[in-house]
Write a protein that holds these residues in place. Structure first.
Motif, PDB file in Angstrom:
ATOM      1  N   LEU A  73       0.794  -1.230   0.000  1.00 51.30           N
ATOM      2  CA  LEU A  73       0.000   0.000   0.000  1.00 51.30           C
ATOM      3  C   LEU A  73       0.830   1.284   0.000  1.00 51.30           C
ATOM      4  CD1 LEU A  73      -2.895  -1.086   2.362  1.00 51.30           C
ATOM      5  CD2 LEU A  73      -2.806  -1.165  -0.134  1.00 51.30           C
ATOM      6  N   THR A  74       2.021   1.224  -0.571  1.00 52.85           N
ATOM      7  CA  THR A  74       2.838   2.422  -0.734  1.00 52.85           C
ATOM      8  C   THR A  74       2.920   2.770  -2.219  1.00 52.85           C
ATOM      9  OG1 THR A  74       4.888   1.152  -0.894  1.00 52.85           O
ATOM     10  CG2 THR A  74       4.235   1.887   1.317  1.00 52.85           C
ATOM     11  N   ALA A  75       3.438   3.954  -2.506  1.00 49.82           N
ATOM     12  CA  ALA A  75       3.577   4.393  -3.897  1.00 49.82           C
ATOM     13  C   ALA A  75       4.578   3.506  -4.631  1.00 49.82           C
ATOM     14  CB  ALA A  75       4.025   5.838  -3.940  1.00 49.82           C
ATOM     15  N   MET A  76       4.221   3.164  -5.851  1.00 52.81           N
ATOM     16  CA  MET A  76       5.058   2.310  -6.678  1.00 52.81           C
ATOM     17  C   MET A  76       5.166   2.957  -8.060  1.00 52.81           C
ATOM     18  SD  MET A  76       4.171  -1.538  -8.008  1.00 52.81           S
ATOM     19  CE  MET A  76       2.888  -0.973  -9.114  1.00 52.81           C
ATOM     20  N   PRO A  77       6.374   3.320  -8.500  1.00 57.05           N
ATOM     21  CA  PRO A  77       6.496   3.911  -9.833  1.00 57.05           C
ATOM     22  C   PRO A  77       6.125   2.892 -10.916  1.00 57.05           C
ATOM     23  CG  PRO A  77       8.655   3.676  -8.789  1.00 57.05           C
ATOM     24  CD  PRO A  77       7.642   3.193  -7.818  1.00 57.05           C
ATOM     25  N   PHE A  78       5.370   3.356 -11.897  1.00 59.45           N
ATOM     26  CA  PHE A  78       4.937   2.494 -12.998  1.00 59.45           C
ATOM     27  C   PHE A  78       5.219   3.216 -14.304  1.00 59.45           C
ATOM     28  CE2 PHE A  78       1.805   1.016 -16.093  1.00 59.45           C
ATOM     29  CZ  PHE A  78       2.021  -0.347 -16.040  1.00 59.45           C
ATOM     30  N   GLU A  79       5.964   2.566 -15.177  1.00 62.00           N
ATOM     31  CA  GLU A  79       6.329   3.146 -16.468  1.00 62.00           C
ATOM     32  C   GLU A  79       5.222   2.872 -17.487  1.00 62.00           C
ATOM     33  OE1 GLU A  79       8.742   5.574 -18.528  1.00 62.00           O
ATOM     34  OE2 GLU A  79       9.206   4.867 -16.510  1.00 62.00           O
ATOM     35  N   VAL A  80       4.703   3.930 -18.092  1.00 59.39           N
ATOM     36  CA  VAL A  80       3.683   3.828 -19.135  1.00 59.39           C
ATOM     37  C   VAL A  80       4.387   3.904 -20.483  1.00 59.39           C
ATOM     38  CG1 VAL A  80       1.673   4.939 -20.179  1.00 59.39           C
ATOM     39  CG2 VAL A  80       1.936   4.919 -17.688  1.00 59.39           C
ATOM     40  N   SER A  81       4.093   2.954 -21.345  1.00 63.01           N
ATOM     41  CA  SER A  81       4.643   2.949 -22.703  1.00 63.01           C
ATOM     42  C   SER A  81       3.618   2.269 -23.597  1.00 63.01           C
ATOM     43  CB  SER A  81       5.977   2.202 -22.740  1.00 63.01           C
ATOM     44  OG  SER A  81       6.485   2.209 -24.048  1.00 63.01           O
ATOM     45  N   SER A  82       2.965   3.055 -24.436  1.00 64.29           N
ATOM     46  CA  SER A  82       1.872   2.524 -25.242  1.00 64.29           C
ATOM     47  C   SER A  82       1.940   3.076 -26.658  1.00 64.29           C
ATOM     48  CB  SER A  82       0.534   2.918 -24.601  1.00 64.29           C
ATOM     49  OG  SER A  82      -0.539   2.545 -25.419  1.00 64.29           O
ATOM     50  N   GLU A  83       1.670   2.212 -27.623  1.00 64.07           N
ATOM     51  CA  GLU A  83       1.569   2.622 -29.020  1.00 64.07           C
ATOM     52  C   GLU A  83       0.292   2.028 -29.600  1.00 64.07           C
ATOM     53  OE1 GLU A  83       4.966   1.998 -31.463  1.00 64.07           O
ATOM     54  OE2 GLU A  83       6.322   2.975 -30.045  1.00 64.07           O
ATOM     55  N   SER A  84      -0.472   2.877 -30.277  1.00 64.83           N
ATOM     56  CA  SER A  84      -1.727   2.442 -30.890  1.00 64.83           C
ATOM     57  C   SER A  84      -1.783   2.931 -32.327  1.00 64.83           C
ATOM     58  CB  SER A  84      -2.926   3.012 -30.131  1.00 64.83           C
ATOM     59  OG  SER A  84      -2.922   2.583 -28.803  1.00 64.83           O
ATOM     60  N   VAL A  85      -2.417   2.131 -33.174  1.00 60.92           N
ATOM     61  CA  VAL A  85      -2.626   2.512 -34.572  1.00 60.92           C
ATOM     62  C   VAL A  85      -4.122   2.467 -34.836  1.00 60.92           C
ATOM     63  CG1 VAL A  85      -2.209   1.906 -36.987  1.00 60.92           C
ATOM     64  CG2 VAL A  85      -0.396   1.583 -35.288  1.00 60.92           C
ATOM     65  N   LEU A  86      -4.639   3.559 -35.397  1.00 57.37           N
ATOM     66  CA  LEU A  86      -6.054   3.652 -35.742  1.00 57.37           C
ATOM     67  C   LEU A  86      -6.153   3.815 -37.250  1.00 57.37           C
ATOM     68  CD1 LEU A  86      -9.051   3.994 -34.915  1.00 57.37           C
ATOM     69  CD2 LEU A  86      -8.589   6.453 -34.800  1.00 57.37           C
ATOM     70  N   VAL A  87      -6.733   2.817 -37.934  1.00 60.61           N
ATOM     71  CA  VAL A  87      -6.956   2.901 -39.372  1.00 60.61           C
ATOM     72  C   VAL A  87      -8.314   3.559 -39.569  1.00 60.61           C
ATOM     73  CG1 VAL A  87      -7.193   1.613 -41.525  1.00 60.61           C
ATOM     74  CG2 VAL A  87      -5.556   0.852 -39.786  1.00 60.61           C
ATOM     75  N   LEU A  88      -8.352   4.601 -40.396  1.00 60.08           N
ATOM     76  CA  LEU A  88      -9.558   5.406 -40.576  1.00 60.08           C
ATOM     77  C   LEU A  88     -10.406   4.899 -41.737  1.00 60.08           C
ATOM     78  CD1 LEU A  88      -7.846   8.898 -40.261  1.00 60.08           C
ATOM     79  CD2 LEU A  88      -8.907   7.547 -38.445  1.00 60.08           C
ATOM     80  N   ALA A  89     -11.719   4.968 -41.563  1.00 58.72           N
ATOM     81  CA  ALA A  89     -12.668   4.622 -42.623  1.00 58.72           C
ATOM     82  C   ALA A  89     -13.798   5.641 -42.586  1.00 58.72           C
ATOM     83  CB  ALA A  89     -13.221   3.216 -42.420  1.00 58.72           C
ATOM     84  N   LYS A  90     -14.188   6.146 -43.747  1.00 56.60           N
ATOM     85  CA  LYS A  90     -15.252   7.155 -43.799  1.00 56.60           C
ATOM     86  C   LYS A  90     -16.624   6.564 -43.517  1.00 56.60           C
ATOM     87  CE  LYS A  90     -12.875  10.336 -46.777  1.00 56.60           C
ATOM     88  NZ  LYS A  90     -13.027  11.749 -46.774  1.00 56.60           N
TER      89      LYS A  90
END
Length: 97
Positions: A73-90
């Motif tokens: 129950l103490t603070a824990m550093p957490f590394e965020v690393s995320s990559e997303s790809v969004l393919v667009l369609a009309k």
């Protein structure tokens, strides 16, 4: 937090890029899940096309937040690393090609 608004199809067609930073404290839902409101997340957005020419957006997010360790129950550093790809369609027709 100020909104970043783009025309996604134009952004992709012109292969534009944008980047910035957001403070954890400015993101209410995320800040509510952290041990404290410290931290900054960096983001970058780039437009382009996939291998067969469909417009797409690539979003990368990285940084560090302090989560609460469920064991001690103490603070824990957490590394965020995320990559997303969004393919667009009309419309739905675009998905069938």
């Amino acid at each position: 937090m100020s909104a970043f608004v783009i025309d996604a199809f134009e952004f992709s067609r012109l292969k534009e890029q944008a980047e910035g930073e957001l403070a954890v404290a400015d993101m209410a839902r995320l800040a509510g899940e952290t041990a404290d409101r410290a931290g900054v997340l960096k983001w970058s957005l780039s437009g382009g096309a996939d291998k067969i020419g469909h417009p797409q957006l690539k979003l990368s997010v990285s940084g560090q937040v302090n989560l609460v360790c469920q064991r001690c129950l103490t603070a824990m550093p957490f590394e965020v690393s995320s990559e997303s790809v969004l393919v667009l369609a009309k419309d739905e027709e675009c998905r069938r090609h």
